[in-house]
Scaffold this motif. Sequence first.
Motif, PDB file in Angstrom:
ATOM      1  N   SER A  89       0.823  -1.208   0.000  1.00  0.00           N
ATOM      2  CA  SER A  89       0.000   0.000   0.000  1.00  0.00           C
ATOM      3  C   SER A  89       0.857   1.258   0.000  1.00  0.00           C
ATOM      4  O   SER A  89       2.034   1.246   0.369  1.00  0.00           O
ATOM      5  N   ALA A  90       0.224   2.368  -0.389  1.00  0.00           N
ATOM      6  CA  ALA A  90       0.915   3.667  -0.375  1.00  0.00           C
ATOM      7  C   ALA A  90       1.298   4.048   1.043  1.00  0.00           C
ATOM      8  O   ALA A  90       2.351   4.659   1.268  1.00  0.00           O
ATOM      9  N   GLU A  91       0.471   3.659   2.021  1.00  0.00           N
ATOM     10  CA  GLU A  91       0.761   3.986   3.420  1.00  0.00           C
ATOM     11  C   GLU A  91       2.037   3.296   3.905  1.00  0.00           C
ATOM     12  O   GLU A  91       2.864   3.900   4.587  1.00  0.00           O
ATOM     13  N   ALA A  92       2.202   2.021   3.543  1.00  0.00           N
ATOM     14  CA  ALA A  92       3.406   1.284   3.948  1.00  0.00           C
ATOM     15  C   ALA A  92       4.645   1.849   3.274  1.00  0.00           C
ATOM     16  O   ALA A  92       5.710   1.970   3.898  1.00  0.00           O
ATOM     17  N   LEU A  93       4.516   2.223   1.996  1.00  0.00           N
ATOM     18  CA  LEU A  93       5.651   2.798   1.288  1.00  0.00           C
ATOM     19  C   LEU A  93       6.014   4.158   1.860  1.00  0.00           C
ATOM     20  O   LEU A  93       7.195   4.514   1.958  1.00  0.00           O
ATOM     21  N   HIS A  94       4.990   4.922   2.263  1.00  0.00           N
ATOM     22  CA  HIS A  94       5.247   6.217   2.902  1.00  0.00           C
ATOM     23  C   HIS A  94       5.966   6.015   4.229  1.00  0.00           C
ATOM     24  O   HIS A  94       6.888   6.767   4.570  1.00  0.00           O
ATOM     25  N   ALA A  95       5.561   5.001   4.989  1.00  0.00           N
ATOM     26  CA  ALA A  95       6.211   4.703   6.269  1.00  0.00           C
ATOM     27  C   ALA A  95       7.665   4.305   6.047  1.00  0.00           C
ATOM     28  O   ALA A  95       8.548   4.667   6.841  1.00  0.00           O
ATOM     29  N   ASP A  96       7.922   3.562   4.975  1.00  0.00           N
ATOM     30  CA  ASP A  96       9.288   3.161   4.639  1.00  0.00           C
ATOM     31  C   ASP A  96      10.148   4.389   4.369  1.00  0.00           C
ATOM     32  O   ASP A  96      11.259   4.534   4.892  1.00  0.00           O
TER      33      ASP A  96
END
Length: 264
Positions: A132-139
């Motif tokens: 998800s975009a949220e997980a990539l943003h967290a990364d």
Amino acid sequence: MKPRVEKLYQKVANAIATAIGEGQYAIGTRLPGERELAEDFSVSRPTVREAMIALEIRGLVEARHGSGLYVTSLPNQSEAAPELDVGAFELIEARILFEGEACAVAATVIDDATLAELDRALADMTAFDPASAEALHADRRFHTLIAESTGNTVISSVVENLWNIREHSPLCAHMFAEARGEGVNPRVDEHQLIVDALRARDPEQARRTMHLHLRRVVEDLLSATELDVMERARSEIHQRRVQVARRLGIGHSDTNERPRATAG
């Protein structure tokens, strides 16, 4: 103003595009394998990989499952090739250099508040769908937090720019999207080891865990974009299905009942 230096993968891609335009590889022709091209151009297989993906983006070739890369169209001589900029392997090489040292510096000065923010970023990576975009943003937030914690604005700007390149370079973005399609997502356990080293205020271990993590990203990308491996695996799976179907008599004209799928 200095002329723009052509990247190595671009030289390979442009040479193959020229060969296609000159009729060396006609439409419908299968291109040589990755290993052969690497030897012909005296470059690494990752460079060939980036060149092949660049040609796919240009619409000159396509990957056919179980077979290889085939020429699909001729280059438009009146239209300049799109500038694809940085590939994923080139980017990660720079990240290993800069983020490894940033992590070592961070280990000497990081405060508890930043460590708590890194813990929250890890929690987000775990909570959200890995693709998800949220997980990539967290990364991204995880890595830029480490750079910011050094207190050096130049270091944090360089790392921020590397992540901007990852997201905005068409070739790089395409390669990471292909990898996500093959199930390659941020490894939370490796990020946790980085936090552990930072929390221990151990610069050498912090550098080492960051290097190991980013090198694993390279390995994941190589596996996810390995056409020969993926095609061979798909071909083998297809052959097994054909053998099983033959043994079970699936597809016979007098067989109306299909076997039910089972779990395991």
